[in-house]
Design a protein around this motif. Structure first.
Motif, short mmCIF file in Angstrom:
data_model
loop_
_atom_site.label_atom_id
_atom_site.label_comp_id
_atom_site.label_asym_id
_atom_site.label_seq_id
_atom_site.Cartn_x
_atom_site.Cartn_y
_atom_site.Cartn_z
N ARG A 359 -28.74 39.85 52.95
CA ARG A 359 -27.35 39.29 53.35
C ARG A 359 -26.26 40.40 52.88
O ARG A 359 -26.39 40.68 51.78
N GLU A 360 -25.38 40.80 53.78
CA GLU A 360 -24.66 42.12 53.30
C GLU A 360 -23.49 41.57 52.57
O GLU A 360 -23.18 41.84 51.64
N HIS A 361 -22.66 40.58 53.30
CA HIS A 361 -21.20 40.26 52.83
C HIS A 361 -21.52 39.60 51.60
O HIS A 361 -20.69 39.93 50.72
N TRP A 362 -22.31 38.83 51.29
CA TRP A 362 -22.60 37.92 50.02
C TRP A 362 -24.02 38.22 49.36
O TRP A 362 -24.93 37.36 49.74
N PRO A 363 -24.40 39.14 48.88
CA PRO A 363 -25.47 39.33 48.32
C PRO A 363 -26.27 38.48 47.28
O PRO A 363 -25.00 37.69 46.81
N PRO A 364 -27.39 38.16 46.72
CA PRO A 364 -27.55 37.10 45.84
C PRO A 364 -26.84 37.27 44.52
O PRO A 364 -26.61 38.53 44.12
N THR A 365 -26.81 36.08 43.88
CA THR A 365 -26.29 36.41 42.32
C THR A 365 -27.29 36.97 41.54
O THR A 365 -28.50 36.68 41.46
N PRO A 366 -26.89 37.92 40.70
CA PRO A 366 -27.56 38.69 39.73
C PRO A 366 -28.64 37.89 38.92
O PRO A 366 -28.04 36.75 38.51
N TRP A 367 -29.71 38.11 38.62
CA TRP A 367 -30.50 37.38 37.86
C TRP A 367 -30.15 37.18 36.47
O TRP A 367 -29.63 38.30 35.77
N ALA A 368 -30.31 36.16 35.79
CA ALA A 368 -30.16 36.23 34.21
C ALA A 368 -31.25 36.97 33.54
O ALA A 368 -32.44 37.48 34.10
N LYS A 369 -30.99 37.39 32.24
CA LYS A 369 -32.02 38.12 31.55
C LYS A 369 -33.29 37.57 31.57
O LYS A 369 -34.36 38.34 31.74
N ASP A 370 -33.44 36.25 31.30
CA ASP A 370 -34.77 35.60 31.15
C ASP A 370 -35.33 35.06 32.39
O ASP A 370 -36.63 34.34 32.27
N GLN A 371 -34.63 35.22 33.37
CA GLN A 371 -35.04 34.44 34.81
C GLN A 371 -36.01 35.32 35.45
O GLN A 371 -35.99 36.59 35.51
N THR A 372 -37.09 34.65 35.71
CA THR A 372 -38.24 34.93 36.60
C THR A 372 -38.40 34.46 38.04
O THR A 372 -39.08 35.16 38.69
N GLU A 373 -37.78 33.54 38.41
CA GLU A 373 -37.78 32.96 39.64
C GLU A 373 -36.46 33.18 40.30
O GLU A 373 -35.38 33.15 39.56
N PRO A 374 -36.58 33.17 41.83
CA PRO A 374 -35.20 33.23 42.54
C PRO A 374 -34.20 32.06 42.19
O PRO A 374 -34.95 31.02 41.85
#
Length: 666
Positions: A359-374
């Motif tokens: 998705r171009e206009h609104w890409p995914p929110t960056p993951w947190a440091k300890d995040q392993t799942e979307p």
């Protein structure tokens, strides 16, 4: 006795001569043109040729512009489509012959409804460049990718719902002046962009494919409106020219179920009974979807076996009371093809359902440091679940559920409307197993809020036997593969043009400043007409001395500056003939200005003398407002401005000619 004609030639002198043929005359004219016109020009140009002239600042800038414009108007379009070649991303076995399809969503031809406050000529240029962009990309897709089928997912126009029909007017006052004739012109415009370039790559089917097909029947909310906001006459007009939005097609051994979801959405709004004519056709289509789907598969299999498409009637005894009903046909038990749903409006999903990394206009929110799942919920990356005037981002939940149940065994769904890419898997509805994978296709227009438009390529490989069972079921998990094909960023191209324009003006300004700092250069016309000699003869030296002596005497008596026919330099003896010395005196009373002869001097010493400096001073003649006096050469800021203006005109003329040629030729 010999007779002569009126021209003095003997009579009969040309009787035995043959007339010159037209070919020979043309040859003589062409030869004369080359000898007397072309060759002198070539000699003149070749005589002035030099690397310094060729590699001038202006010529180098022209070369840079030529390459940049060709890149922005040709290369970038060709490369973007070539990067999507089927062989680059398909993962079938080597002997596969898949059916190749392209989904096109939301062209939304720019019209007065798109930018109502945009002034001329900006509005006209927007229409021109958006149409040209879609023409180039669609034509490039046909010539490079050569798909077997092209399917549009709605919103063919931007203000199609607003243009009045013969019986109804637009609900908005500002658009009532655009009537049915305007809609017909927009329809013709759509045809020139897409239908007119459908065969740019050819019309014959690929080997092993039944034929090529283009489908544009699916309506969008900008074509008809949404729900109860649809006018029945607007819907009928669209169906008359594009076909019914509720239909089924067999493409590549897959069943495509197209649904007019914008009309069906009226059922999910308050008090739908008064507008039953809008949603009833779609609901009736859904009620008979399973039977129609099975019948189409049976007919397709009969064609593959070389039989007639129409199913034969059953040979059976019927009661008289059943004769008025539809006669029963013979039905073979078959395995149905994979089912694909087509809807302009995406299916319902909960708020915050992420659309994925493409998705171009609104890409995914960056993951947190300890995040392993979307992220399970990402409002930034999701399609907002909301609606407004004549639109709704997703279908109602209950309508989505009815669609999944009535169609049955849906594996894939493709939609438009959002203008950006979105990929989700619906696991809460009836499907063929594993959920319904839905892809929302990007808009093909660069004026729809995305910098990089795109289309979705679909490759389908589902070889079946005479009963419809797949022969590749164990080899592959899916019979369908997709690829997002991104198209050029038109705004980025314009930005590069603007940056190069600024660089060009900056370089030409520096060049003009350097020329102005050196001052005006003498022109070739100001060089001496007679040769300059350093080794003068004794007679010339004697003559120069006498002339100088006479000039000194004249200056002492009159106080004016004298002009000689020759100027002698004591250091170098350089002789320069003065042009003004050849001017005669205007009055003959003084003996034509000859000086008094000195005794003992030869007459040759006075040759070429024509008067005193007062007599030889050249006067400026005027005729009305025209004067023969030379204008003073420009210096400083005036010279800089003149050089900058002339260089910009020279470079701009060549560059714009090349640019308009590229635009004119597509």
């Amino acid at each position: 006795m010999t007779g002569y004609d009126d021209y003095g030639m003997p009579v009969g002198a040309y009787e035995h001569s043959e007339a010159e043929s037209l070919t020979h005359q043309a040859w003589r004219v062409a030869r004369a043109f080359v000898v007397y016109k072309v060759q002198p020009k070539v000699r003149m140009v070749s005589g002035k040729w030099s690397w310094r002239r060729v590699l001038s600042v202006g010529n180098l800038l022209i070369l840079v512009w030529w390459l940049t414009l060709y890149w922005g108007e040709r290369t970038v379009f060709r490369d973007s489509v070539s990067a999507c070649r089927w062989e680059e991303w398909e993962k079938w076995r080597s002997n596969a012959n898949p059916h190749r399809l392209v989904f096109v969503a939301d062209p939304q031809l720019v019209d007065p409804h798109t930018y109502p406050g945009r002034p001329w000529p900006l509005s006209t240029l927007t229409v021109k460049y958006t149409d040209m962009y879609m023409t180039r990309t669609f034509s490039g897709i046909q010539m490079t990718l050569y798909p077997d089928s092209v399917v549009f997912l709605g919103d063919l126009f931007d203000g199609g719902r607003e243009w009045s029909t013969r019986t109804t007017k637009s609900p908005e006052e500002q658009y009532r002046k655009f009537g049915n004739n305007f809609w017909l012109r927009e329809y013709d415009r759509f045809g020139r962009i897409f239908f007119g370039h459908w065969r740019d790559g050819g019309s014959l089917p690929r080997r092993g494919q039944p034929g090529r097909k283009i489908l544009s029947h699916l309506p969008g909310n900008h074509d008809l409106g949404f729900g109860k906001g649809i006018q029945a006459s607007v819907r009928k007009r669209y169906i008359a020219y594009f076909g019914d939005g509720n239909r089924m097609d067999i493409l590549g051994n897959h069943t495509f179920v197209s649904l007019d979801s914008v009309s069906l959405s009226a059922l999910g709004q308050e008090n739908p009974e008064p507008v039953e004519e809008l949603w009833r056709p779609a609901m009736n289509f859904l009620d008979g979807a399973k039977e129609q789907r099975q019948r189409l598969v049976q007919e397709e299999l009969r064609v593959m076996r070389g039989l007639k498409r129409t199913l034969p009637f059953q040979h059976d005894i019927m009661e008289g009371s059943k004769l008025g009903a539809e006669l029963p046909r013979f039905v073979d038990p078959v395995t149905e093809f994979p089912t694909i749903l087509l809807s302009h409006v995406p299916l319902y999903r909960s708020q915050g359902t992420p659309c994925g990394p493409l998705r171009e206009h609104w890409p995914p929110t960056p993951w947190a440091k300890d995040q392993t799942e979307p992220w399970e919920n990402d409002d930034r990356n999701a399609i907002a679940v909301r609606g407004g005037y004549q639109y709704q981002n997703v279908l109602h939940k209950e309508i989505t559920k009815q669609i999944a149940e009535k169609v049955g065994d849906i594996q894939y769904a493709f939609s438009g409307d959002d203008h950006d890419y979105c990929e989700v898997v619906h696991r809460g509805y009836a499907s063929a197993g594993g959920g319904i994978k839905e892809i929302t296709v990007k808009s093909i227009s660069w004026a729809m809020g995305v910098r990089k438009p795109g289309v979705v390529l679909v490759s389908m490989w589902n070889p079946v036997d005479e009963k419809g069972s797949s022969l590749e079921k164990d080899a592959y998990e899916s019979t369908l593969q997709t690829h997002l094909c991104l198209l050029p960023d038109q705004l980025s191209i314009f930005i590069r043009y603007a940056m190069l324009l600024g660089f060009t003006i900056f370089v030409l300004a520096i060049r003009a400043a350097l020329i102005a700092s050196r001052g005006p250069q003498p022109s070739p016309a100001e060089a001496p007409l007679l040769p300059v000699s350093e080794n003068a003869s004794s007679a010339e030296n004697e003559k120069a001395a006498l002339s100088s002596q006479h000039a000194d005497n004249t200056q002492d008596s009159t106080g004016s500056h004298s002009s000689n026919s020759s100027l002698a330099s004591a250091g170098s003896n350089l002789q320069v003939r003065n042009m003004n010395s050849r001017t005669r005196s205007v009055s003959p009373n003084g003996g034509y200005g000859l000086p008094k002869m000195q005794p003992g001097q030869p007459l040759v010493q006075y040759a070429g003398y024509y008067g005193t400096p007062e007599d030889t001073e050249k006067k400026v003649k005027t005729w009305g407002n025209v004067t023969t006096k030379k204008k003073p050469k420009k210096t400083g800021l005036a010279l800089w401005s003149q050089e900058l203006r002339n260089s910009i005109l020279w470079v701009g003329t060549i560059v714009l000619s090349w640019y308009f040629w590229l635009l004119w030729n597509g």
